[in-house]
Write a protein that holds these residues in place. Sequence first.
Motif, PDB file in Angstrom:
ATOM      1  N   ALA A   1       0.844  -1.188   0.000  1.00 10.11           N
ATOM      2  CA  ALA A   1       0.000   0.000   0.000  1.00 10.11           C
ATOM      3  C   ALA A   1       0.885   1.246   0.000  1.00 10.11           C
ATOM      4  O   ALA A   1       2.046   1.188   0.399  1.00 10.11           O
ATOM      5  CB  ALA A   1      -0.894  -0.004   1.232  1.00 10.11           C
ATOM      6  N   PRO A   2       0.341   2.394  -0.436  1.00  8.10           N
ATOM      7  CA  PRO A   2       1.101   3.644  -0.395  1.00  8.10           C
ATOM      8  C   PRO A   2       1.360   4.106   1.038  1.00  8.10           C
ATOM      9  O   PRO A   2       0.490   4.003   1.903  1.00  8.10           O
ATOM     10  CB  PRO A   2       0.191   4.648  -1.108  1.00  8.10           C
ATOM     11  CG  PRO A   2      -0.766   3.835  -1.892  1.00  8.10           C
ATOM     12  CD  PRO A   2      -0.939   2.559  -1.120  1.00  8.10           C
ATOM     13  N   VAL A   3       2.567   4.605   1.251  1.00  5.96           N
ATOM     14  CA  VAL A   3       2.975   5.160   2.545  1.00  5.96           C
ATOM     15  C   VAL A   3       3.770   6.427   2.272  1.00  5.96           C
ATOM     16  O   VAL A   3       4.516   6.498   1.295  1.00  5.96           O
ATOM     17  CB  VAL A   3       3.829   4.135   3.336  1.00  5.96           C
ATOM     18  CG1 VAL A   3       4.383   4.742   4.607  1.00  5.96           C
ATOM     19  CG2 VAL A   3       3.013   2.892   3.665  1.00  5.96           C
ATOM     20  N   LEU A   4       3.625   7.408   3.145  1.00 12.56           N
ATOM     21  CA  LEU A   4       4.401   8.641   3.059  1.00 12.56           C
ATOM     22  C   LEU A   4       5.501   8.609   4.101  1.00 12.56           C
ATOM     23  O   LEU A   4       5.237   8.354   5.273  1.00 12.56           O
ATOM     24  CB  LEU A   4       3.504   9.853   3.329  1.00 12.56           C
ATOM     25  CG  LEU A   4       2.479  10.110   2.253  1.00 12.56           C
ATOM     26  CD1 LEU A   4       1.133  10.366   2.868  1.00 12.56           C
ATOM     27  CD2 LEU A   4       2.926  11.275   1.404  1.00 12.56           C
ATOM     28  N   ARG A   5       6.726   8.875   3.656  1.00 15.85           N
ATOM     29  CA  ARG A   5       7.853   8.959   4.582  1.00 15.85           C
ATOM     30  C   ARG A   5       8.738  10.117   4.142  1.00 15.85           C
ATOM     31  O   ARG A   5       8.589  10.646   3.039  1.00 15.85           O
ATOM     32  CB  ARG A   5       8.650   7.659   4.609  1.00 15.85           C
ATOM     33  CG  ARG A   5       9.378   7.382   3.316  1.00 15.85           C
ATOM     34  CD  ARG A   5      10.249   6.159   3.409  1.00 15.85           C
ATOM     35  NE  ARG A   5      10.937   5.937   2.137  1.00 15.85           N
ATOM     36  CZ  ARG A   5      11.771   4.965   1.912  1.00 15.85           C
ATOM     37  NH1 ARG A   5      12.030   4.092   2.874  1.00 15.85           N
ATOM     38  NH2 ARG A   5      12.360   4.827   0.742  1.00 15.85           N
ATOM     39  N   LEU A   6       9.667  10.485   4.999  1.00 17.19           N
ATOM     40  CA  LEU A   6      10.596  11.552   4.659  1.00 17.19           C
ATOM     41  C   LEU A   6      11.827  10.982   3.973  1.00 17.19           C
ATOM     42  O   LEU A   6      12.338   9.932   4.371  1.00 17.19           O
ATOM     43  CB  LEU A   6      11.023  12.315   5.917  1.00 17.19           C
ATOM     44  CG  LEU A   6       9.931  13.128   6.599  1.00 17.19           C
ATOM     45  CD1 LEU A   6      10.490  13.796   7.850  1.00 17.19           C
ATOM     46  CD2 LEU A   6       9.333  14.157   5.658  1.00 17.19           C
ATOM     47  N   THR A   7      12.316  11.714   2.958  1.00 18.62           N
ATOM     48  CA  THR A   7      13.583  11.366   2.318  1.00 18.62           C
ATOM     49  C   THR A   7      14.711  11.837   3.230  1.00 18.62           C
ATOM     50  O   THR A   7      14.473  12.612   4.164  1.00 18.62           O
ATOM     51  CB  THR A   7      13.714  12.061   0.944  1.00 18.62           C
ATOM     52  OG1 THR A   7      13.843  13.473   1.173  1.00 18.62           O
ATOM     53  CG2 THR A   7      12.540  11.763   0.039  1.00 18.62           C
TER      54      THR A   7
ATOM     55  N   ASP B   1      16.663  14.092   2.667  1.00 19.68           N
ATOM     56  CA  ASP B   1      16.693  15.557   2.560  1.00 19.68           C
ATOM     57  C   ASP B   1      15.499  16.221   3.252  1.00 19.68           C
ATOM     58  O   ASP B   1      15.375  17.449   3.233  1.00 19.68           O
ATOM     59  CB  ASP B   1      16.703  15.979   1.084  1.00 19.68           C
ATOM     60  CG  ASP B   1      17.989  15.549   0.380  1.00 19.68           C
ATOM     61  OD1 ASP B   1      19.034  15.448   1.055  1.00 19.68           O
ATOM     62  OD2 ASP B   1      17.934  15.314  -0.835  1.00 19.68           O
ATOM     63  N   GLY B   2      14.603  15.420   3.818  1.00 18.23           N
ATOM     64  CA  GLY B   2      13.459  15.979   4.530  1.00 18.23           C
ATOM     65  C   GLY B   2      12.231  16.228   3.677  1.00 18.23           C
ATOM     66  O   GLY B   2      11.266  16.829   4.140  1.00 18.23           O
ATOM     67  N   ASP B   3      12.255  15.773   2.410  1.00 18.10           N
ATOM     68  CA  ASP B   3      11.076  15.903   1.545  1.00 18.10           C
ATOM     69  C   ASP B   3      10.148  14.712   1.784  1.00 18.10           C
ATOM     70  O   ASP B   3      10.592  13.624   2.153  1.00 18.10           O
ATOM     71  CB  ASP B   3      11.488  15.929   0.070  1.00 18.10           C
ATOM     72  CG  ASP B   3      12.315  17.156  -0.280  1.00 18.10           C
ATOM     73  OD1 ASP B   3      11.979  18.253   0.207  1.00 18.10           O
ATOM     74  OD2 ASP B   3      13.292  17.008  -1.033  1.00 18.10           O
ATOM     75  N   CYS B   4       8.875  14.919   1.537  1.00 18.91           N
ATOM     76  CA  CYS B   4       7.895  13.848   1.675  1.00 18.91           C
ATOM     77  C   CYS B   4       7.873  13.027   0.392  1.00 18.91           C
ATOM     78  O   CYS B   4       7.839  13.590  -0.703  1.00 18.91           O
ATOM     79  CB  CYS B   4       6.534  14.467   1.943  1.00 18.91           C
ATOM     80  SG  CYS B   4       5.312  13.273   2.461  1.00 18.91           S
ATOM     81  N   GLU B   5       7.927  11.697   0.513  1.00 21.19           N
ATOM     82  CA  GLU B   5       7.838  10.838  -0.669  1.00 21.19           C
ATOM     83  C   GLU B   5       6.783   9.763  -0.461  1.00 21.19           C
ATOM     84  O   GLU B   5       6.550   9.307   0.657  1.00 21.19           O
ATOM     85  CB  GLU B   5       9.191  10.216  -1.025  1.00 21.19           C
ATOM     86  CG  GLU B   5       9.656   9.109  -0.130  1.00 21.19           C
ATOM     87  CD  GLU B   5      10.942   8.440  -0.614  1.00 21.19           C
ATOM     88  OE1 GLU B   5      11.305   8.545  -1.797  1.00 21.19           O
ATOM     89  OE2 GLU B   5      11.586   7.788   0.228  1.00 21.19           O
ATOM     90  N   LEU B   6       6.151   9.391  -1.560  1.00 27.78           N
ATOM     91  CA  LEU B   6       5.170   8.307  -1.581  1.00 27.78           C
ATOM     92  C   LEU B   6       5.861   7.042  -2.068  1.00 27.78           C
ATOM     93  O   LEU B   6       6.457   7.042  -3.141  1.00 27.78           O
ATOM     94  CB  LEU B   6       4.031   8.641  -2.548  1.00 27.78           C
ATOM     95  CG  LEU B   6       2.827   9.378  -2.010  1.00 27.78           C
ATOM     96  CD1 LEU B   6       1.961   9.892  -3.153  1.00 27.78           C
ATOM     97  CD2 LEU B   6       2.013   8.503  -1.080  1.00 27.78           C
ATOM     98  N   VAL B   7       5.803   5.976  -1.285  1.00 24.52           N
ATOM     99  CA  VAL B   7       6.417   4.700  -1.648  1.00 24.52           C
ATOM    100  C   VAL B   7       5.438   3.577  -1.327  1.00 24.52           C
ATOM    101  O   VAL B   7       4.503   3.746  -0.562  1.00 24.52           O
ATOM    102  CB  VAL B   7       7.755   4.463  -0.902  1.00 24.52           C
ATOM    103  CG1 VAL B   7       8.784   5.496  -1.276  1.00 24.52           C
ATOM    104  CG2 VAL B   7       7.552   4.457   0.602  1.00 24.52           C
ATOM    105  N   ARG B   8       5.689   2.421  -1.926  1.00 28.58           N
ATOM    106  CA  ARG B   8       4.898   1.222  -1.610  1.00 28.58           C
ATOM    107  C   ARG B   8       5.602   0.460  -0.488  1.00 28.58           C
ATOM    108  O   ARG B   8       6.812   0.277  -0.522  1.00 28.58           O
ATOM    109  CB  ARG B   8       4.807   0.303  -2.817  1.00 28.58           C
ATOM    110  CG  ARG B   8       4.003   0.854  -3.948  1.00 28.58           C
ATOM    111  CD  ARG B   8       4.001  -0.134  -5.118  1.00 28.58           C
ATOM    112  NE  ARG B   8       3.510   0.475  -6.322  1.00 28.58           N
ATOM    113  CZ  ARG B   8       2.232   0.534  -6.656  1.00 28.58           C
ATOM    114  NH1 ARG B   8       1.329  -0.009  -5.873  1.00 28.58           N
ATOM    115  NH2 ARG B   8       1.859   1.122  -7.768  1.00 28.58           N
TER     116      ARG B   8
END
Length: 183
Positions: free
Chosen positions: A42-48, A50-57
């Motif tokens: 499922a999609p999850v949001l986490r920080l990279t 660098d502090g940016d928000c990314e959508l990953v499975r």
Amino acid sequence: MCNKYANTLNQILMQDYFRVMREHDRLGNAEPLPAIWPKYEAPVLRLTPDGDCELVRMHWGFLTPQVSKKTGKPIKPAAWNNARDDKLRTEPLWKDSFRNRRCLIPASAFCETKGRNPAVDVWFGVGQESNPSPFAFAGLWRQGQPGVEGEEGTWLTHTMITTVANDLVKPVHPLRMPVILAP
């Protein structure tokens, strides 16, 4: 406690609502998911970094090794799909992720089961039934699972944080419910 949720949110809506730059959307062509069970992606949001928000499975459930009681040999790992809010700082399974790897789990609804024979699924969401609002559960994530070998040992996994059930959920599931974050 919550063993099924839904994310039927349009991918562009998720990017906009959670302020994810398109270059940080790693989902590919994400389809709506009307039912997500433990061990499903499922999609999850986490920080990279660098502090940016990314959508990953990520697969739902922290995996832990299991051994057969009969043979003593490794068997399919167990998935811990929920983390109790009162144990995040003390339980070894959650502690490091709580300190270092928090995430948001985008959702459109979650399900609690009431009764047995027959069990009835009761769905909860935010907003009106005809116009549901996107929301996010509080979560934790990790990569790789200590002691789990093979393909499952390299999965990105997430777990949902749970808390005491509120007045709306209590009649269906009196003890626990997912932590739903305010926008």
